[in-house]
Design a protein around this motif. Structure first.
Motif: not given
Length: 103
Positions: A35-59
């Motif tokens: 989970x930590x690796x996925x959330x770290x990757x999410x924090x480093x994602x340079x793309x604009x936030x969307x439901x798919x690339x933030x909420x879906x990945x978080x869940x």
């Protein structure tokens, strides 16, 4: 060889009888690291936030820890041991009192 009945595998349930405290500890911590690796990757994602690339990945990142903790609490609640109780104590959030700012 698993002691679980064949139906259990079809439902993707763990072999609860084979889960001991060290196995739970290892699996829970692996899931939390995932989970930590996925959330770290999410924090480093340079793309604009969307439901798919933030909420879906978080869940999705939270599923492995949730499943590991559900298996642990099921076993502990049904047939606890001193080792499982000790693991639960180590996994519990700190119970230190929170400090309130003084005026």
């Amino acid at each position: 060889m698993s002691s679980a009945p064949p139906e259990q595998a079809l439902c993707h349930l763990p072999d609860f009888a084979a889960l001991d405290a060290p196995t739970h500890d290892r699996v829970i911590h692996e899931a939390m690291r995932f989970r930590r690796r996925r959330l770290d990757a999410l924090a480093a994602d340079p793309h604009p936030p969307t439901a798919e690339n933030v909420i879906h990945v978080w869940e999705l990142a939270g599923l492995p820890p949730a499943r590991a903790l559900a298996a642990f609490t099921t076993v502990r609640d049904a047939d606890t041991t001193e080792e499982l109780d000790a693991l639960a104590e180590r996994l519990a959030p700190s119970r230190r009192p929170t400090r309130t700012p003084s005026r």
